[in-house]
Every structure is written in structure tokens, then in C-alpha cells.
Design an enzyme around this catalytic site. Structure first.
Site, short mmCIF file in Angstrom:
data_model
loop_
_atom_site.label_atom_id
_atom_site.label_comp_id
_atom_site.label_asym_id
_atom_site.label_seq_id
_atom_site.Cartn_x
_atom_site.Cartn_y
_atom_site.Cartn_z
NE ARG A 125 -6.14 0.75 -2.10
CZ ARG A 125 -5.66 1.06 -3.30
NH1 ARG A 125 -5.54 2.34 -3.65
NH2 ARG A 125 -5.30 0.13 -4.15
CG ASN A 145 -3.45 -3.85 -6.73
OD1 ASN A 145 -3.11 -3.79 -7.90
ND2 ASN A 145 -3.79 -2.79 -6.02
CG ASP A 146 -5.82 -8.15 -2.63
OD1 ASP A 146 -4.77 -8.56 -2.11
OD2 ASP A 146 -6.48 -7.20 -2.17
NE ARG A 153 -11.04 -1.20 -0.42
CZ ARG A 153 -9.79 -1.51 -0.75
NH1 ARG A 153 -9.57 -2.27 -1.81
NH2 ARG A 153 -8.78 -1.05 -0.06
CG HIS A 175 -2.14 -0.94 0.76
ND1 HIS A 175 -2.15 -2.27 1.08
CD2 HIS A 175 -3.25 -0.71 0.01
CE1 HIS A 175 -3.23 -2.83 0.57
NE2 HIS A 175 -3.92 -1.91 -0.08
CD GLU A 234 -10.05 -7.00 -3.59
OE1 GLU A 234 -9.01 -6.38 -3.67
OE2 GLU A 234 -10.79 -6.98 -2.59
CB CYS A 239 -10.35 -0.22 -9.02
SG CYS A 239 -10.68 -1.57 -7.88
NE ARG A 255 -1.35 -5.97 -2.35
CZ ARG A 255 -2.51 -5.32 -2.43
NH1 ARG A 255 -3.65 -6.00 -2.42
NH2 ARG A 255 -2.54 -4.02 -2.55
C1 PEP Z 1 -6.74 -4.56 -5.40
O1 PEP Z 1 -6.57 -5.53 -4.67
O2 PEP Z 1 -6.50 -4.56 -6.63
C2 PEP Z 1 -7.23 -3.29 -4.84
C3 PEP Z 1 -7.53 -2.29 -5.63
O3 PEP Z 1 -7.32 -3.21 -3.48
P1 PEP Z 1 -6.10 -2.96 -2.48
O4 PEP Z 1 -4.89 -2.67 -3.33
O5 PEP Z 1 -6.47 -1.84 -1.59
O6 PEP Z 1 -5.99 -4.27 -1.78
MG MG Z 2 -7.44 -5.51 -2.69
#
Ligand code: PEP
Ligand code: MG
Length: 755
Positions: free
Chosen positions: A470, A627-628, A506, A363, A604, A675, A638
Site C-alpha cells: 500500500r 475488504n472493499d 499498488r 486501515h 474491489e 489480498c 467498513r
Molecule cells: C481491500 O480492499 O481488500 C484491500 C486490500 O485494500 P485496502 O484494504 O487498502 O482498501
Molecule cells: Mg481496498
């Protein structure tokens, strides 16, 4: 053996530089397996040779001088095979190469094991014996295990040593760099401020004192307090503890009262070290003497000394609450820089971020991209404690960190910074222009935000709204849950800023790498554990408060959308939907004039990909959190720099999963947006466009870049590229194919500097 191994690794980890580390290894290994010689050869990749770097048993004068060509002799053979070589009579082996300068004439027994890191052989650890000797299996495995653990410590000690040698001008640190992973693109130059966790002696950075006498007084005060605290404890426990256990207190008090610890620390302070730094160095040098002792009882004294050090440090830190001073162009450096650490630095002071752990999808890296701050993550060899006050250059494109860089490096990066500036001027021209393909397809570009406390007016104007807010950060920077009213005000602020454009809030996605200080979740597998929506369902009171705050915030604006993270079953959606309806109905009952907002889910988790139809039926929109999704599809944490190489959102499996989501949602006329960070990567954005995704949400720093590619490609060209890419079997092929496609359009500079 295990204990010896442990002791050697520990001592090497604490060594201030490479020579000390290697000398320690050869000495202790020779002794541990009772042999005549132990040496370390390190590979010099530029000179294509192996250099004798330390020895116990061979001629010391040969150290640093004897160098064997890469493929010469038994050392070369160990490196080539990357396997141990155990010979009872080395001279009779066909690859044996006699080296005169080391004085190794009369050795027969030979055991060499490779030192390997990240698949690369860094050198060889060798033991030799005068008589013919076949080393035993246990000795081979001992050396083998040791070498495997030493590789990291060796590169770390090397990096520390190089820093010690590098002067402020960098004249002696020619062009070496520490390698990490790109976190946020861009180049930054500035001065290091180290952030470190409290009550951890090893984390204390090397700093100089502003006022030695004040520091000495602080130190004496802390020592007095520890002393009286220990005496209190001792007398409190005197009835319950047997005399031998109470002796521990005597030993600690003796160490405190004895002159050396105190005088040595004071001397260091008077020589210019900051009080905490001086304490750290004194404690370490005393503890190390005990670390090296053979007697187990005496060795235990090392941990007593460290314990004492920690106690003094705790008092020092409570006496001197750290009011950090951030110079202009601060480069924030730490073992594990968090989004909150970053948010604490005034935004006009911070120029870059370097973190020893984490990766581009941590993050803090996402936040850095949002704020346009270059970041390098996962610099595992980073000698954090020695970085304070150093001049550094960080290259967020290639993941490199130059400490006290040479003038030639500086000049090169100044040129690159100029190019970046030119690129951003070109991008500026796109402000206010439509985000539309050459064949007229409008692609909505939304903003990811929420980690950033303030919203710049530029991003607010430029985006079609917020695709992902977020909500975690306002929860993270406090010491208790925010009230409904506080949350409502915060959300209303965002809704007002973007009104009438939609804002997707979210729900709380804590857990994983986003812990709340006042709601500790201690798990061995946090990313597979109690995270996001799972916590919300187990704590409906937290969820309901947040939903009420969101719906109330939208009163008068009506541009709210609610998004649910980490969905893995349809039951979760059903339960959450009923909670949302409940909150909405309650508010109506309480006479708020609120409306039910559209509710969507994030895809995700791979399970959601395979149940996309069932999920799409239940909600108003779908947004893919790549991302997830990438992390869970590829089974790659990650945040873990060791496997960061494997984390790749252009992996064919990720692309195929995305295709499945788009197709599945289409059946229910459900719009799909993306996203995750992938949406902000210009080459990935072209592929998403090819899939039919018409809504992308990204960090503000990516908006104009993505707009540029959207305006440069037609949807049909993007579909063609996607078709070709979907036939590829690995992400390297995908990446180079897409880089070419961007180069052809003159857009290579968007993904690589200087193109
Ligand atoms: C993701 O997982 O792609 C996402 C946008 O959420 P975060 O990065 O906050 O986990
Ligand atoms: Mg995520």
C-alpha cells in the site's frame, strides 16, 4: 420541543456519570411536559430486574432500592413490547403492579417509553400524572425521540461513572468490560496514552500536571494573549461593526477579566490537574450553568464561554508542542485512532490499540494485524477523555476492554497470554517449511505491507514476495506530495528487500478513510466518492510521477508488478494502461534501462465482478480486495461500528462473487490472488483454496497461521467444504461449519484462543 430535546441530550452527553445524567433527564422531562412524576428504570440483566434509578416526583429514598422483576408490572410490559405504553388510568390495567415504597398510590396517568440500544431494551423512561391523563401524541413522540437519543448517552455516562469509581487496583471494577469489535487478535495489558485532536476542548484527556507553577504561568500567558488578541480584533472592527455586535467582544473580555474563569482554572492546576485538563473542566462547568437556563439569549452565552476556552486552548497548545512520552506497553486510545497515530509510537513501546470508532477493516486495524499488535475497534461507549494513564487489558479476540481490571480478570488473561505464547511457539516450527497442501498443491503466501514503514526480516524471508504494497503511508506522513526521486528510493528499498521475489506495488489509493493532510477531499460519502484510481485519472501528473518512480525503482531488480485499485469500468483500465505505457516510453527516451512490468487490477467493486472477463483480457493478473468488495457488496461502511456486525467476508454473497471472479479469470488463464484481510483468516483461506485460488496475500501476523491450515488440509477436502458452504444461506452457518472443520483438525486455536 425540538430545542428542549436538543438541550437535554446535550446536557446528558456532557454529564460526568450516570447519576448526574439521569437526574438531569428526570428533572427536565418532568418540567418539559408539565407532569407530576418522571422516573427512569434501568434493566439489571444479571439480576433480571428493573431498578428505579432516578426520579423527580416519587420518593427519593426509593432510588436504587426499588427493583421490579423483569416481567412484572407496566414497566415489564413496556420492556417486553419494546413500545410506548400510554394509559389514562394505569391502576385499572391488568398488568398494573402497585409499588408501595415509591409512594405512587395516587397516580393515574402513565406513559412509559423503552430506552433501546442495539436492539436491546436498557430501561424505561416513565412519566406519571396524579389525575387521569392520556398524554398527547406530541408528548409521546417527544419522550420516544428523547429515549432513542439517550440510550447511547446513558451507556456512555455509565462507562464514565464506572471509571471514576474504579481504583487503580481495580478492586471495585470487578469483571465489567466495554464491548467493541475485534480489530487484531491477541491480548494486551498496559497503560493508556490518549491521542486527541487539537483545538478541541472536549477531546482534552484528564491528565495530571508535572509542574503546577509552570502550568499556571503558561495559562496566564495564554490568557494574556487571547485578551490582547480580542482587543486588537475589537479595535480593528470598530469602524465596521455596530456597537451591539462589538458588545460581544466586551462580553468575552469581561469573562476573561472576571476572576472566576482564571482563578478556578489556576486552583484546579494547583490541585494537580494538567493545564489543558483544568481549562477544559472550568470551561465546561461554567458553560453548563448557562446551558441549563431557559432564556435563549443567556443560553447562547454557553457557546461564548466555550469559544473563549477554545481560543485559550489554541494558545496553550502552540506554547506546549506535545512531546508524547510513551511508557512501556503503551495502549493507544482515541476517538478515531489512525494508521499515522499508530506509526508515531515507537514499535517497542506499543502494546495495543483501542479506538472508539472504526472496525476490523479500518486501515489502523490492518496495520495492527501486520505488526502483531492486538486492537479493539468501535468501542462506542469508550470514555476516551477519562482513560489517560489507566491500566487496561484488551482482548482482541472478543473485542473487549477491561479498565483497571480486577485481579481475577488479570489472572485469566495472563493464562490466555501464556496460551498465545505456546501457539506462537508451535507456529515458529513452521518457519521455512513449504506452504503445500497434503495432496501436494503449492499455495503461494505473500505479504501485505506498506502501511508498516520497516520490513522485518522474518516476514521478508517467510513470504513468497509482496502481494500488496500500500503506497499510501509514505504519502500520508508528510506535508506535501513526495517527489519522484523520494518515491523511487522508497520503492527500490522494497524491491531490493524481496528481490528476486515479486513485489506488487499498488498505485495510490487515497480517499475513503485515507485522506492526505495536504490534499483535502471533503465529501459526505467518501467511500463512494473520489477515491483511488478516480483521483489518479483526474490528476494524471500525480499518477505519472508515481508510475515513473515505480518503473525506475525496478531498474536492476525487475521484480516489480503494478496493481490498480478501485477499478469499476474497463475504460479506466484502458486509460490507465495508456498512461503507464506513456511513462515507460518516456523513461526509455530518457535512457533509463527499464522494462514494462506486469500490470494487474484489484477487484474491489461489484461492477468488476460482473465484468471480470472483459477486465481479465486487458491485464496480467487479478487480485481481489475483499475488504472493499465486502463493503460494497453488502453496503456496509467498513469503518462504521454501528453496522460492523453486518460486515462479514464469509457472507454467502461474498463467497459467490469470489467464485465468479475465479471462474471468469480462468477463461483467460489469468491467475487470481486474494489480498484482502480474508486471505489471512485461516478458515476463509481453506475456502479460497477450495475455489482454486493459489495465491494469498496477508498481514505478516497471519502468514504462519495460514501456512498451518494449508499444510493440514488437502485441496480435495477444501473443495468438499466449499461445496457444502456454498449451499448455506447465512454467514453464521458458514462460520460455525468452518470452525468445526478446523476443530476436527485440532486447529481451533488458530481462530479462537484457548481451543
Ligand atoms: C481491500 O480492499 O481488500 C484491500 C486490500 O485494500 P485496502 O484494504 O487498502 O482498501
Ligand atoms: Mg481496498
Amino acid at each position: 420541543m425540538l430545542e428542549t430535546l436538543h438541550r437535554i441530550v446535550q446536557a446528558v452527553n456532557a454529564a460526568p456519570d450516570l447519576d448526574t445524567a439521569l437526574n438531569l433527564i428526570v428533572k427536565q422531562v418532568k418540567q418539559a411536559i408539565n407532569t407530576d412524576v418522571c422516573s427512569v428504570y434501568l434493566t439489571d440483566f444479571e439480576q433480571r430486574s428493573h431498578v428505579l434509578q432516578a426520579t423527580e416526583g416519587l420518593r427519593e429514598e426509593a432510588v436504587g432500592k426499588v427493583s421490579l422483576p423483569l416481567h412484572r408490572g407496566l414497566i415489564g410490559l413496556v420492556c417486553e413490547r419494546a413500545e410506548p405504553l400510554n394509559l389514562d388510568d394505569a391502576p385499572s390495567h391488568p398488568r398494573y403492579h402497585f409499588v408501595n415504597e415509591t409512594g405512587e398510590t395516587s397516580y393515574h396517568g402513565f406513559l412509559g417509553v423503552p430506552i433501546i440500544q442495539n436492539r436491546r431494551v436498557l430501561g424505561v423512561l416513565v412519566v406519571r400524572h396524579r389525575e387521569p391523563r392520556q398524554y398527547e401524541d406530541t408528548e409521546v413522540t417527544f419522550l420516544f425521540t428523547l429515549a432513542a437519543q439517550l440510550a447511547g448517552a446513558i451507556t456512555h455516562a455509565k462507562a464514565s461513572g464506572e471509571l471514576n469509581g474504579a481504583g487503580e487496583t481495580g478492586a471495585q471494577a470487578p469483571t465489567r468490560f466495554l464491548q467493541g469489535r475485534p480489530g487484531a487478535t491477541g491480548v494486551a495489558m498496559g497503560k493508556v496514552v490518549v491521542i486527541y485532536s487539537r483545538a478541541d476542548l472536549d477531546a482534552v484527556p484528564d491528565r495530571v500536571t508535572d509542574n503546577p507553577e509552570e502550568d499556571v504561568a503558561l495559562f496566564r500567558g495564554a490568557v494574556d494573549r487571547v485578551e490582547s488578541n480580542l482587543r486588537d480584533l475589537q479595535s480593528k472592527l470598530s469602524d465596521d461593526l455596530p456597537a451591539e455586535d462589538r458588545a460581544l467582544f466586551d462580553a468575552l473580555l469581561l469573562m476573561l477579566g472576571g476572576d472566576t474563569l482564571v482563578t478556578e482554572t489556576i486552583e484546579r492546576i494547583r490541585q494537580g490537574e494538567w493545564v489543558q485538563t483544568a481549562l477544559h473542566h472550568t470551561i465546561e462547568s461554567h458553560a453548563r450553568v448557562f446551558d441549563e437556563m431557559d432564556d435563549v439569549y443567556l443560553r447562547e452565552r454557553a457557546s461564548d464561554i466555550r469559544d473563549l476556552g477554545r481560543r485559550i486552548l489554541t494558545y496553550l497548545q502552540s506554547e506546549t508542542p506535545q512531546e508524547e512520552v510513551y511508557p512501556d506497553n503503551t495502549i493507544l486510545v482515541g476517538e478515531d485512532v489512525s494508521a499515522v497515530d499508530m506509526a508515531e509510537v515507537p514499535s517497542d513501546k506499543i502494546a495495543g490499540i483501542i479506538s472508539a470508532s472504526g472496525s476490523s477493516s479500518s486501515h489502523v486495524a490492518i496495520l495492527a494485524r501486520g505488526m502483531g499488535i492486538p486492537a479493539v475497534m468501535g468501542v462506542t461507549d469508550l470514555p476516551v477523555g477519562r482513560m489517560e494513564g489507566r491500566e487496561v487489558i484488551l482482548d482482541g479476540y472478543r473485542g473487549r476492554v477491561y479498565v483497571s481490571p480486577a485481579p481475577s480478570v488479570r489472572t485469566e488473561y495472563e493464562r490466555l497470554a501464556q496460551e498465545e505464547k505456546r501457539l506462537s511457539e508451535e507456529l515458529e516450527a513452521l518457519r521455512g517449511e513449504d506452504s503445500e497442501t497434503t495432496d501436494g498443491v503449492a499455495v503461494s503466501l505473500f505479504l501485505n505491507t506498506g502501511l508498516v514503514s520497516e520490513m522485518s526480516s522474518f516476514s521478508a524471508d517467510e513470504s513468497g514476495g509482496v502481494g500488496l504494497y500500500r503506497t499510501e503511508l509514505p504519502f500520508m506522513v508528510r506535508d506535501s506530495f513526495p517527489t519522484e526521486e523520494e518515491q523511487k528510493n522508497n520503492y527500490a528499498n522494497v524491491l531490493a528487500t524481496f528481490h528476486p521475489r515479486p513485489v506488487t506495488l499498488r498505485t495510490l489509493d487515497i480517499g475513503g478513510d485515507k485522506p492526505l493532510p495536504y490534499f483535502p477531499v471533503d465529501e459526505s460519502n467518501p467511500f463512494l466518492g473520489w477515491r483511488g484510481i478516480r483521483i489518479s485519472l483526474d490528476h494524471p501528473e500525480i499518477f505519472l510521477t508515481q508510475i515513473r518512480a515505480m518503473i525506475r525503482a525496478a531498474e536492476g531488480y525487475r521484480n516489480l508488478q503494478i496493481m490498480l485499485p478501485m477499478i469499476s469500468t474497463v475504460t479506466e483500465v484502458d486509460e490507465l494502461m495508456s498512461l503507464i505505457h506513456r511513462a515507460h516510453d518516456e523513461l526509455l527516451d530518457e535512457d533509463y534501462s527499464v522494462t514494462m512490468p506486469p500490470v494487474g487490477i484489484m477487484v474491489e467493486v461489484p461492477a468488476a465482478v460482473y465484468q471480470i472477463e472483459a477486465l481479465a483480457r486487458r491485464v496480467d493478473f487479478i487480485s481481489v480486495g475483499t475488504n472493499d468488495l465486502t463493503q460494497y457488496l453488502l453496503a456496509v461502511d467498513r469503518n462504521n461500528p454501528r453496522v460492523a456486525e453486518l460486515y462479514d467476508d464469509l457472507h454467502p454473497a461474498v463467497l459467490k462473487a469470489l467464485m465468479q471472479v475465479v471462474e471468469g479469470a480462468k477463461a483467460y488463464n489469468q491467475p487470481v490472488s486474494v489480498c484482502g484481510e480474508m486471505a489471512g483468516n485461516p478458515m476463509a483461506a481453506v475456502l479460497l483454496l477450495g475455489m482454486g485460488v493459489e495465491s494469498l496475500s496477508m498481514s505478516s501476523g497471519s502468514l504462519l497461521k495460514v501456512k498451518w491450515v494449508i499444510r493440514s488440509f488437502s485441496r480435495s477436502r477444501a473443495s468438499q467444504l466449499l461445496k457444502a458452504v456454498l449451499r448455506m444461506e447465512n454467514s453464521e452457518q458458514v462460520r460455525s461449519y468452518m470452525e468445526n472443520a478446523l476443530d476436527e483438525m485440532g486447529l481451533g486455536g488458530l481462530v479462537r484462543p484457548g481451543k
